[in-house]
Enzyme design. Structure first.
Site, mmCIF file in Angstrom:
data_model
loop_
_atom_site.group_PDB
_atom_site.id
_atom_site.type_symbol
_atom_site.label_atom_id
_atom_site.label_comp_id
_atom_site.label_asym_id
_atom_site.label_seq_id
_atom_site.Cartn_x
_atom_site.Cartn_y
_atom_site.Cartn_z
ATOM 1 N N HIS A 430 0.716 -1.095 -0.069
ATOM 2 C CA HIS A 430 0.056 -0.064 0.089
ATOM 3 C C HIS A 430 1.122 1.290 -0.054
ATOM 4 O O HIS A 430 2.027 1.343 0.523
ATOM 5 C CB HIS A 430 -0.953 0.132 1.181
ATOM 6 C CG HIS A 430 -1.818 -1.236 1.312
ATOM 7 N ND1 HIS A 430 -2.906 -1.058 0.818
ATOM 8 C CD2 HIS A 430 -1.756 -2.194 1.877
ATOM 9 C CE1 HIS A 430 -3.611 -2.204 0.827
ATOM 10 N NE2 HIS A 430 -2.783 -2.949 1.740
ATOM 11 N N SER A 432 1.416 4.991 1.253
ATOM 12 C CA SER A 432 1.007 6.239 2.060
ATOM 13 C C SER A 432 2.150 7.219 2.439
ATOM 14 O O SER A 432 2.341 7.714 1.425
ATOM 15 C CB SER A 432 0.635 5.586 3.703
ATOM 16 O OG SER A 432 1.612 4.730 3.963
ATOM 17 N N HIS A 560 6.965 -6.324 36.411
ATOM 18 C CA HIS A 560 6.419 -5.609 35.429
ATOM 19 C C HIS A 560 7.582 -4.847 34.805
ATOM 20 O O HIS A 560 8.700 -4.680 35.256
ATOM 21 C CB HIS A 560 5.269 -4.383 35.847
ATOM 22 C CG HIS A 560 5.798 -3.638 36.974
ATOM 23 N ND1 HIS A 560 6.241 -3.975 38.075
ATOM 24 C CD2 HIS A 560 6.347 -2.169 36.860
ATOM 25 C CE1 HIS A 560 6.662 -3.139 39.072
ATOM 26 N NE2 HIS A 560 6.538 -1.910 38.191
ATOM 27 N N SER A 562 9.741 -1.591 32.398
ATOM 28 C CA SER A 562 9.973 -0.259 31.985
ATOM 29 C C SER A 562 11.377 0.042 31.753
ATOM 30 O O SER A 562 12.122 -0.892 31.243
ATOM 31 C CB SER A 562 9.315 0.599 33.133
ATOM 32 O OG SER A 562 9.149 2.032 32.806
#
Length: 877
Positions: A430, A432, A560, A562
């Site tokens: 495509h 763009s 977690h 980060s």
């Protein structure tokens, strides 16, 4: 019909048993199972439940991307009534959107017993040799094995005596068997995009052949026997290594197309050259011998178009397109089913739209390709030049594309063609918007329930261990590493595609800060910092985790992800220090320069240059420009806005779209030029004295992701002021066009180049351009299309006056091309090719301003019409 559609839908959902599947899928003895992800499983179910009906099937389609294909092939020899069999790959795509080849590498030997089979399509698979059973298909008429890995055809390939169509394009064939001449009824033969270096004379025996495609190979010659193909209508020989072609081709009675483009033809027989349908572009005709450069240029597999404008048309034949700005496109044959006009333009990156991620560095302008959203049948290759990232460590170059809502990275291959020439290659389906960025090297892995190990390719000492049971569902984890450049470990960023924390702690290993080992480590000085994804807040979490130490590493566990950072310091306010250091990692030290062209002091070059590039830039400009020393060093963020304002009796010479409240607007990107050349003037009468003024630089908007306190640079009323540099305009002779009479002895009719929608170049604009051309006028004239004789005549007629030479050249060209709608883009291209990017930018600025004024006038007219309509309606009431 509705009932049949309902059954088909249930079949797709897998909710029906074998009987219902047979009822809905076995229509008219056809089975189209390549539309299902589990088509092979459905086929086996049908064979087991409705064997009698399956054995009557005449048309069958399967996907070779199906992992159960191998267990399905054994059933095929039992389908004695089969007339058409399609086993194609390309139905699945990888994570980057590229078509995946099918897994088919062979066929069962017993398939040679399918006496009714007339059509066999095995395209987009992994065949390295042609299955021997195919040669026993006595009724075969159509055979397609394109997009495979075939290196040769069997010697007895000519035994397929009923074959009328054969396609083996996009394989690795190096030669052909002589028996190919035995295919007496063959009508179409496609062997394009292989590695053929020789065509046997026996090809001339294909007397019924109407189309022969040998393009995209390595053929230095073709046999004279091709002149025997009296039925031939289309002969494709482009993109080979041909140095000559037989003149006898001109005698083919039905030939209507002969494509010889992009070869190494030094000469073409007159009989061939006069054919109205022959194509010869891209050949070194007239050269005495083929140079190495000419031979190298013969390798493109499709026609090559050198484009100066931003519009071009792509047909189903495909082409290569090269723009003046260095961007290359490759449209493979079949990429566009119908002729399609492509529009491309480069845009200045706007930080409100181009959202760079942390530590990203922009390496190119934005490339917009239209029409948006049109899907190509095959991937289009784009090659974008970009600024050299020599100073960027631990980063990788990627092409990023905009979907209309967000930016995403494409699989990219970066390559250095020549010294300081860098190009990024990508493939898309495509069109763009596209740009090139350098991002932190990204390593990723899929974390299964069994656990895994992820380590950094930048620093293999950085490892993340995921234990068994860490997650219930597989999730993707990404790792990026940045060198902090201070007394700290590398900065580690971990992210994942899930919002749920891990079920078990994840073990992270980081190297200790430089100069620190497990022997001399003072644990009271070591701090583990955790930052949010925006880097706005840094928390000391040393007391919240258990740190283990080896001689070289620190190990800890988290649930977690980060940013993580190890610091070794005696400071107590460690979070604030880390925040400032992190901000500086995204900051660049720069200098401003303001130089005036020696031949024309009214032409001013303004540029913001990273500190380490100042000396090379000044060295490159010193022959053409002069001016004050660079400014003092200041600090700028990637994507930060700044302005330039002329003061002290000096103003900008023309209205510009990048001018805001009398100031020129810039956006700083560390690896782009951040440069503009503009023309200034002064309302002061300069016939008797020079004008001493200045240009000042001011801060504008900063990227949204930068903390507010980081934007505070100075205190007081001049908090946005950066630097000021002097500008001096000397006494000048009267400018062209100031008098209402003839222009330096010339009198031309009014000119308007361009059109109303895109904006005009008027006579006044051309006068402004003419006085900036200088000694480059001859080069510009040649690039505009003037002949050497015209240039010499203009030079001789005005040999004592450079001004008249420039005027005569420019206005003569303008008069000749005033009716050409593309003349403005030709002028821009000629300026760029002549090394006058400054004038090209000026013309583009004028045109852009014209577009804006045109759109505003259309809007005003529309509003007036709407208002008039409302007034009339009120009057009627």
């Amino acid at each position: 019909m509705a009932e049949l559609l309902g059954l088909r839908d249930e079949c797709r959902e897998g909710a029906l048993g074998a009987p219902a599947l047979a009822a809905s899928c076995l229509a008219d003895n056809r089975l189209n199972l390549d539309v299902y992800l589990d088509g092979c499983r459905r086929f086996r179910q049908l064979f087991e439940g409705r064997q009698g009906e399956v054995l009557q099937v005449e048309f069958l389609r399967l996907s070779s991307n199906d992992h159960l294909l191998g267990t399905t092939l054994d059933i095929l020899p039992h389908l004695k009534h089969l007339k058409s069999l399609v086993i194609k790959g390309g139905h699945a795509r990888d994570e980057f959107g590229s078509c995946q080849h099918g897994s088919l590498t062979s066929l069962p030997p017993d398939m040679g017993n399918l006496r009714c089979l007339t059509h066999l399509d095995l395209t987009f698979n992994s065949l390295s040799t042609l299955p021997s059973c195919i040669l026993h298909l006595s009724s075969l008429r159509v055979l397609l094995v394109s997009h495979n890995r075939l290196v040769a055809l069997p010697e007895d390939f000519g035994s397929l005596s009923k074959l009328t169509f054969f396609s083996a394009m996009k394989n690795q064939l190096k030669d052909l068997p002589r028996s190919i001449g035995d295919l007496a009824v063959l009508q179409e033969l496609d062997l394009s995009e292989n590695a053929l270096e020789f065509i046997p004379e026996e090809v001339g025996n294909l007397h019924n052949c109407t189309e022969l495609d040998l393009s995209g190979n390595r053929l230095p010659r073709i046999p004279d026997s091709l002149a025997n193909l009296k039925s031939l209508r289309r002969l494709h020989l482009h993109s080979n290594l041909l140095v000559t072609v037989p003149a006898s081709l001109a005698s083919l009675p039905n030939l209507s197309r002969l494509d010889l483009q992009n070869n190494c033809l030094l000469a073409v027989p007159p009989e061939i050259q006069t054919l109205p349908f022959v194509r010869l572009r891209g050949n070194p005709l007239g050269e005495t011998e083929p140079s190495p450069q000419a031979v190298t240029s013969c390798f493109p597999v499709v026609p090559r178009l050198q484009r100066s404008s931003s519009f071009f048309t792509v047909t189903s034949e495909g082409c290569k397109v090269v723009l003046a700005c260095g961007i290359h496109f490759y449209f493979p044959p079949g990429a566009a089913s119908d002729p399609l006009q492509i529009c491309c333009r480069t845009l200045a990156p706007d930080p409100q739209w181009v959202k760079l991620r942390h530590h990203d560095v922009l390496l190119s302008r934005v490339l917009e390709l239209q029409p948006h959203g049109v899907k190509f049948q095959q991937e289009v290759q784009i090659s974008m030049p970009y600024a050299s990232p020599q100073t960027l460590h631990q980063r990788e170059v990627v092409v990023r594309t905009f979907s209309g809502q967000s930016w995403s990275d494409l699989r990219t291959r970066a390559k250095q063609k020549r010294k300081s020439k860098h190009v990024a290659h990508c493939s898309v389906l495509h069109f763009s918007w596209f740009l090139v960025v350098a991002r932190l090297v990204q390593n990723e892995c899929k974390v299964p329930a069994e656990g895994t190990l992820l380590f950094s390719s930048v620093d293999p000492n950085i490892k993340v261990t995921f234990p068994p049971g860490v997650t219930e569902e597989p999730r993707t984890v990404e790792m990026q590493v940045s060198d902090a450049g201070c007394r700290a470990s590398p900065l580690l960023c971990l992210s994942q595609d899930s919002l749920v924390d891990f079920l078990r702690p994840v073990r992270i290993q980081l190297p200790l800060p430089p100069g620190v080992t497990g022997i001399n480590l003072d644990q009271s000085r070591l701090h583990l910092l955790h930052g949010d994804l925006e880097g706005q807040i840094w928390d000391d979490i040393t007391s919240q985790v258990v740190l283990e130490f080896t001689h070289l590493y620190a190990v800890f566990e988290v649930t977690h992800f980060s940013w993580y950072w190890l610091w070794y310091t005696t400071k107590t306010y460690i979070g604030g220090i880390a925040k400032k250091v992190y901000e500086r990692l995204r900051m660049y030290q720069v200098n401003f320069i303001a130089l005036q062209r020696k031949k024309d002091p009214e032409q001013v070059l303004l540029q913001c240059v990273p500190k380490h590039k100042v000396d090379p830039v000044l060295k490159k400009l010193q022959d053409r420009y002069r001016g004050p020393e660079p400014s003092d060093m200041v600090e700028m963020f990637e994507g930060e806005q700044f302005f330039a304002a002329f003061e002290g009796g000096i103003s900008i010479d023309m209205d510009r779209p990048d001018c805001v409240d009398g100031r020129l607007s810039f956006i700083f990107y560390s690896h782009l030029k951040n440069m503009k050349e503009i023309y200034v003037t002064s309302p002061v009468d300069r016939k008797d004295q020079a004008v001493k003024g200045q240009v000042s630089f001011y801060r504008g908007a900063i990227p949204e992701s930068i903390p507010e306190e980081a934007s505070r640079r100075r205190k007081g009323p001049d908090s946005l002021w950066l630097v000021t540099l002097p500008i001096k305009l000397p006494r000048l002779k009267p400018r062209w066009g100031e008098n209402p009479g003839p222009l330096n002895g010339f009198s031309f009719p009014p000119l308007n180049l361009g059109n109303a929608e895109t904006g005009y170049l008027t006579q006044a604009n051309l006068l402004s351009i003419a006085r900036r051309v200088g000694a480059d006028w001859q080069t510009i004239g040649l690039n505009l299309g003037l002949t050497y004789q015209q240039i010499e005549r203009i030079g001789y007629n005005h040999r004592e006056d450079l001004d008249k030479q420039i005027l005569d050249m420019l206005f003569s060209w303008a008069q000749q091309n005033s009716e050409d709608p593309d003349c403005v883009s030709k002028l821009i291209t000629a300026m760029k090719e002549s090394g006058r990017q400054d004038i090209a930018d000026e013309v583009e600025t004028i045109i852009e301003l014209g577009r804006q004024k045109y759109r505003e006038s259309i809007r005003r007219v529309g509003l007036e019409q709407e208002s008039s309509t409302e007034d009339s309606a009120i009057a009627m009431v």
